[in-house]
Design a protein around this motif. Sequence first.
Motif, mmCIF file in Angstrom:
data_model
loop_
_atom_site.group_PDB
_atom_site.id
_atom_site.type_symbol
_atom_site.label_atom_id
_atom_site.label_comp_id
_atom_site.label_asym_id
_atom_site.label_seq_id
_atom_site.Cartn_x
_atom_site.Cartn_y
_atom_site.Cartn_z
ATOM 1 N N SER A 1 0.861 -1.176 0.000
ATOM 2 C CA SER A 1 0.000 0.000 0.000
ATOM 3 C C SER A 1 0.899 1.229 0.000
ATOM 4 C CB SER A 1 -0.883 -0.024 1.245
ATOM 5 O OG SER A 1 -1.435 1.247 1.434
ATOM 6 N N LEU A 2 0.709 2.090 -1.010
ATOM 7 C CA LEU A 2 1.566 3.274 -1.141
ATOM 8 C C LEU A 2 0.708 4.531 -1.072
ATOM 9 C CD1 LEU A 2 3.468 2.082 -4.346
ATOM 10 C CD2 LEU A 2 4.025 1.530 -1.982
ATOM 11 N N THR A 3 1.310 5.587 -0.644
ATOM 12 C CA THR A 3 0.609 6.861 -0.652
ATOM 13 C C THR A 3 1.399 7.844 -1.488
ATOM 14 O OG1 THR A 3 0.711 6.376 1.702
ATOM 15 C CG2 THR A 3 -0.835 8.030 1.008
ATOM 16 N N GLY A 4 0.706 8.451 -2.441
ATOM 17 C CA GLY A 4 1.372 9.400 -3.322
ATOM 18 C C GLY A 4 1.012 10.819 -2.942
ATOM 19 N N LEU A 5 1.893 11.762 -3.249
ATOM 20 C CA LEU A 5 1.637 13.152 -2.904
ATOM 21 C C LEU A 5 0.536 13.735 -3.761
ATOM 22 C CD1 LEU A 5 5.253 14.484 -2.371
ATOM 23 C CD2 LEU A 5 3.576 13.826 -0.645
ATOM 24 N N LYS A 6 -0.026 14.808 -3.253
ATOM 25 C CA LYS A 6 -1.128 15.505 -3.900
ATOM 26 C C LYS A 6 -0.782 15.894 -5.339
ATOM 27 C CE LYS A 6 -3.976 19.523 -2.837
ATOM 28 N NZ LYS A 6 -4.330 20.429 -1.764
ATOM 29 N N GLY A 7 -1.717 15.646 -6.228
ATOM 30 C CA GLY A 7 -1.570 16.122 -7.596
ATOM 31 C C GLY A 7 -0.551 15.381 -8.439
ATOM 32 N N SER A 8 0.003 14.305 -7.927
ATOM 33 C CA SER A 8 1.012 13.601 -8.719
ATOM 34 C C SER A 8 0.399 12.372 -9.391
ATOM 35 C CB SER A 8 2.161 13.174 -7.810
ATOM 36 O OG SER A 8 1.667 12.276 -6.826
ATOM 37 N N ASP A 9 1.127 11.802 -10.307
ATOM 38 C CA ASP A 9 0.721 10.515 -10.869
ATOM 39 C C ASP A 9 1.975 9.652 -10.915
ATOM 40 O OD1 ASP A 9 -0.154 8.330 -12.211
ATOM 41 O OD2 ASP A 9 -1.215 9.449 -13.787
ATOM 42 N N VAL A 10 2.003 8.640 -10.083
ATOM 43 C CA VAL A 10 3.257 7.910 -9.898
ATOM 44 C C VAL A 10 3.250 6.534 -10.569
ATOM 45 C CG1 VAL A 10 3.949 9.043 -7.772
ATOM 46 C CG2 VAL A 10 2.338 7.142 -7.696
ATOM 47 N N ARG A 11 2.198 6.252 -11.318
ATOM 48 C CA ARG A 11 2.073 4.896 -11.852
ATOM 49 C C ARG A 11 3.211 4.527 -12.787
ATOM 50 N NH1 ARG A 11 -4.101 5.495 -13.585
ATOM 51 N NH2 ARG A 11 -3.197 7.505 -14.120
ATOM 52 N N GLU A 12 3.577 5.500 -13.630
ATOM 53 C CA GLU A 12 4.621 5.221 -14.607
ATOM 54 C C GLU A 12 5.957 4.932 -13.923
ATOM 55 O OE1 GLU A 12 4.727 8.202 -17.630
ATOM 56 O OE2 GLU A 12 6.581 7.392 -18.487
#
Lengths: 313, 236
Positions: free
Chosen positions: A269-280
Amino acid sequence: MSIKVENLSKYYGQQAAVNNISFEINTGEIVGFLGPNGAGKSTTMKMITTYLTPNNGKIFVNNVDTETNSMEVRRKIGYLPEQNPLYLDMNVLDYLEYAAELESVPKADIPKAIKKMVDVCGLGEVQHKDIGELSKGFRQRVGLAQAMIHDPEVLILDEPTSGLDPNQIIEIRNLIKKLGKEKTLVLSTHIMQEVEATCDRVLIINKGEIVADGSPDTLQSKFKGQLDITLILKKDSTDKALILKAVSSIKNIDKARILKEDENSIHFSLTGLKGSDVREDIFKKIVSMNMVMLGLHQEETSLEDIFRQLTKN
Amino acid sequence: MKNILTIFKKELRSYFNSPVAYIVIVVFLIITGWFFTSNLFISGVVTMRNVFDIIPFIFLFFIPAISMRTFSEEKKSGTIELLLTKPITDMDIVVGKFLATLTLTATALALTLIYVVSLTFLGPIDTGSIIGAYIGLLLMSGIYIGIGIFASSLTENQVVAFIISFLIVFGLFLLNKVLVFLPPEFASVLEYISVDYHFSNIARGVIDSRDIIYYLSGITIFLLLTRTSLESRRWS
């Protein structure tokens, strides 16, 4: 028809059910009171409908004070109380007639008003039955019909869909949406989807105070702190701690932890910062480590999460 | 006035739509009927005395029973909240319910006129005292109904409402019976409060304004108390 609430407080003994809240509702708005049970939603509604008197503060419905001129306020409001109380021994038509008479609908207009409500609320097939024989969905419609028999400008509905099955909920929601077009409508609920589906504006109430106010979209963007990402990898000989470290080092990833682990796979389970897209970035990282990705899912914080954040102790 | 009528019609209909009204009326007629006939031919006197003596006793149970649901039921089901947010005053609701219960009682009383009619075949009747007694009974039932409705507004439990109103009604009824045990200066005050004392005056066929004022003010007091009890939701 606007509603204006100023510094409203209501105490039950020492306990403040509603604690110094102020808000304004404009003509034609559909507003949802959202909050956990016991947050003060019903108490606020009871004060707007003049059932209870505030300990402090004032309420104006179209600039008419609910305390000094309660009869005029009552005439403007249609109210469906919590649990939808009904006279189970009356039949639907008699009950609507009674409601119309209580609302001082002119005698000559009563048959027309009843017929309109029967049509709008879809009560045709049950109109001659006793209310006690009706299913919960139909009872809810009778409650709505009763509230609108005098064509009020303000509708106040306290948990209009509680206790209904999913199909009935959708029917009642559609009905509310249809009605809300011409009226100022306030409804309360503790179900998130309900406000997302029906309301222009949400007031999140917790422990007698307003903790958030805005349209579902603005609330979402305002409180959208993060992305929730679920990552599933095929299990191999690579060290778990190493993977975790590698994943955490990806740009814009805030936190990472192992959710669960079974024979063939590991769930992160990961949490990404606001407004980002980290999938790539995640994908590239996993490939560079020569591991097999079984699943990747990214979700923005929902209204439900906002609600939970704001109302948990 | 129109609102009182609306409440009145609805309440009356709910009495007569349920079996309660019929059961209560039948029981009332069976008991009064038995007291009417059992002595009639033995004593050989053309009189309603026996019936008029027993009705105040029956009222002790009958009236708390028919008035206990007036507000308790609405409190329990939550419909009171609907009613109290409609554009009608609390007093309209109280008076409407009072009049409906009074009408049910009057219906039961009116059915006992059959006894009076059958008496006329047996001999001359004392019309004045009979009319007086009916007026007295109606006024007495009015005060009892006021008490019953007040008790009903205090609780959402009908059984509790019944017990409270029975206790108050029974207390007022007993006052006249315990006067002999009291010092005379108390006695005259208590006598005035006693329901029974005023009834016996009217039942003699003497309609005195003091007795009428007693009943009407008693009814008014309990209706006002009921309204206060309804309003108390606001202060809590």
